[in-house]
Design an enzyme around this catalytic site. Structure first.
Site, PDB file in Angstrom:
ATOM      1  NE  ARG A 101      41.033  67.141  46.948  1.00  0.00           N
ATOM      2  CZ  ARG A 101      40.988  68.321  47.551  1.00  0.00           C
ATOM      3  NH1 ARG A 101      41.988  68.699  48.310  1.00  0.00           N
ATOM      4  NH2 ARG A 101      39.961  69.113  47.368  1.00  0.00           N
ATOM      5  CE  LYS A 123      39.296  44.901  41.587  1.00  0.00           C
ATOM      6  NZ  LYS A 123      38.439  43.762  41.177  1.00  0.00           N
ATOM      7  CD  GLU A 165      38.010  34.822  47.143  1.00  0.00           C
ATOM      8  OE1 GLU A 165      38.614  34.636  46.068  1.00  0.00           O
ATOM      9  OE2 GLU A 165      36.999  35.545  47.231  1.00  0.00           O
ATOM     10  CE  LYS A 204      43.978  40.387  44.337  1.00  0.00           C
ATOM     11  NZ  LYS A 204      42.905  40.698  45.261  1.00  0.00           N
ATOM     12  CD  GLU A 214      38.236  43.968  37.580  1.00  0.00           C
ATOM     13  OE1 GLU A 214      38.713  43.887  38.720  1.00  0.00           O
ATOM     14  OE2 GLU A 214      37.047  43.764  37.326  1.00  0.00           O
ATOM     15  NE  ARG A 219      42.488  43.509  40.730  1.00  0.00           N
ATOM     16  CZ  ARG A 219      43.053  44.289  41.629  1.00  0.00           C
ATOM     17  NH1 ARG A 219      43.877  45.232  41.235  1.00  0.00           N
ATOM     18  NH2 ARG A 219      42.813  44.137  42.914  1.00  0.00           N
ATOM     19  CG  ASN A 223      35.152  39.232  39.745  1.00  0.00           C
ATOM     20  OD1 ASN A 223      34.161  39.911  39.573  1.00  0.00           O
ATOM     21  ND2 ASN A 223      36.034  39.520  40.696  1.00  0.00           N
ATOM     22  CG  HIS A 226      34.153  36.662  43.146  1.00  0.00           C
ATOM     23  ND1 HIS A 226      34.912  35.516  43.066  1.00  0.00           N
ATOM     24  CD2 HIS A 226      34.574  37.306  44.273  1.00  0.00           C
ATOM     25  CE1 HIS A 226      35.756  35.471  44.085  1.00  0.00           C
ATOM     26  NE2 HIS A 226      35.568  36.548  44.834  1.00  0.00           N
ATOM     27  CG  HIS A 230      29.992  39.884  44.265  1.00  0.00           C
ATOM     28  ND1 HIS A 230      30.826  40.645  43.464  1.00  0.00           N
ATOM     29  CD2 HIS A 230      30.756  39.479  45.304  1.00  0.00           C
ATOM     30  CE1 HIS A 230      32.032  40.689  44.002  1.00  0.00           C
ATOM     31  NE2 HIS A 230      32.018  39.989  45.118  1.00  0.00           N
ATOM     32  CG  HIS A 243      33.050  37.213  49.673  1.00  0.00           C
ATOM     33  ND1 HIS A 243      32.374  37.728  48.588  1.00  0.00           N
ATOM     34  CD2 HIS A 243      34.328  36.992  49.250  1.00  0.00           C
ATOM     35  CE1 HIS A 243      33.205  37.816  47.561  1.00  0.00           C
ATOM     36  NE2 HIS A 243      34.391  37.374  47.932  1.00  0.00           N
TER      37      HIS A 243
HETATM   38  N1  GLY Z   1      39.390  40.107  44.491  1.00  0.00           N
HETATM   39  C1  GLY Z   1      39.619  40.290  43.103  1.00  0.00           C
HETATM   40  C2  GLY Z   1      40.529  41.425  42.805  1.00  0.00           C
HETATM   41  O1  GLY Z   1      41.201  41.953  43.662  1.00  0.00           O
HETATM   42  O2  GLY Z   1      40.590  41.828  41.675  1.00  0.00           O
END
Ligand code: GLY
Length: 338
Positions: A101, A123, A165, A204, A214, A219, A223, A226, A230, A243
């Protein structure tokens, strides 16, 4: 060079350091997850779990193997060390978030991509057959140690991949950085890469502190490029494209979409396209990829809702906004102009 990222459970430091300092600081409670390239490059001799490099390792099967490996040697006081690029960080981070956990996590990003983006913000996750990053968590690290000298071990294609990026941060938030990159693209030989890396981390930090989970749309602006990126990666089975390369194509496609929707002017698209090309990044769909096949993965993008697709779009260099309810016909028209 340091910064501190605040989050709902506390805070963590991000510090620029060297590989040797990081490795010498690890103890018996540290469970290292890495990949075969990094393990060879840093000559890692201690016990570790090493994955095959590449996005295909960010899957349920490999996640299960990491969990079994942890179960044989780790306890609740252990710390998972994600020593590698974005794939290692996401996978090891998700294992840290879910083993017993949740145990402590140290992010040690060794690729430019992971340094400037994925290691910061909490993330973590893995891909499912249905889409990228569909199983995951927000699990802040205890610390991020950025071994800047690891950049020297990167093959040039992977350095350029991470540069995508950096261009993204410049395009959405930092016109001065965009100007600097436009006059001189990033290079492995740059005398002070730490300065650019820290600038992206700082940008960031501001965004993730404002919208950690998000939920407000802040946030999601990270993207840019992206949604299409993606979808390209997924349509190609995560093979033959990295990527950042897919995101570069996505940034051009989404700028064209912004133009179509009256948000982005033509000159902004041209600056983004020209800059990415000068960095050596791809700006067109890969041969044989049918743009219509990108729609299905885009429908499963986490930003999409019942009103349609959502995109982070650049209005002018340094400013972006999240646009929801975008029609698929507009997206297809933009993709056809690539
Ligand atoms: N890579 C985008 C984020 O961390 O929200």
């Amino acid at each position: 060079m340091n910064t501190t990222v605040r989050h709902s459970l506390g805070q963590y430091d991000v510090e620029v350091t060297g590989l040797r300092v990081v490795l010498d600081g690890l103890g018996d409670d540290d469970m290292i997850v890495t990949d075969d390239h990094v393990r060879a490059a840093v000559n890692l001799e201690r016990d570790c779990f090493s994955i095959k490099p590449g996005e295909l390792s960010k899957c349920l099967a490999v996640y299960g193997e990491v969990m079994d490996w942890l179960a044989q040697r780790a306890s609740r006081s252990s710390r998972v060390v994600a020593l590698g690029g974005g794939v290692v960080g996401d996978l090891a981070g998700f294992a840290a978030a879910t083993f017993m956990r949740g145990v402590r996590l140290l992010q040690v990003p060794t690729s430019l991509m992971a340094m400037v983006d994925s290691s910061v913000g909490g993330k973590v996750g893995i891909d499912l057959a249905a889409g990228k990053n569909l199983a995951g968590a927000f699990w802040p690290p205890e610390k991020v140690q950025v071994p800047i000298d690891a950049l020297g071990t990167l093959p040039s294609r992977h350095f350029t991949n991470g540069a995508a990026e950096v261009w993204k941060y410049a395009a959405i938030m930092d016109p001065a950085l965009f100007d600097r990159l436009s006059s001189k693209p990033l290079a492995l030989s740059d005398p002070n890469p730490a300065e650019t890396v820290m600038r992206c981390i700082e940008l960031k930090r501001v965004v993730v502190e404002g919208d950690e989970h998000e939920t407000t749309g802040g946030r999601a602006t990270l993207n840019f490029g992206h949604t299409v990126g993606h979808a390209i990666e997924q349509s190609m089975g995560y093979q033959g494209i990295l990527h950042g390369e897919a995101v570069a194509i996505g940034m051009v496609a989404e700028s064209l979409l912004g133009e179509r929707l009256g948000l982005t002017d033509k000159q902004t698209t041209e600056r983004i396209r020209g800059g990415l090309q000068s960095q050596g990044l791809p700006i067109k769909l890969p041969e044989g990829l049918d743009s219509r096949n990108l729609l299905e993965p885009m429908r499963r993008d986490k930003k999409a809702d019942r009103n349609g697709l959502a995109f982070s779009l650049v209005s002018e260099i340094g400013t972006c906004k999240l646009l929801r309810g975008v029609a698929e016909s507009d997206v297809l028209s933009a993709l056809e102009k690539l």
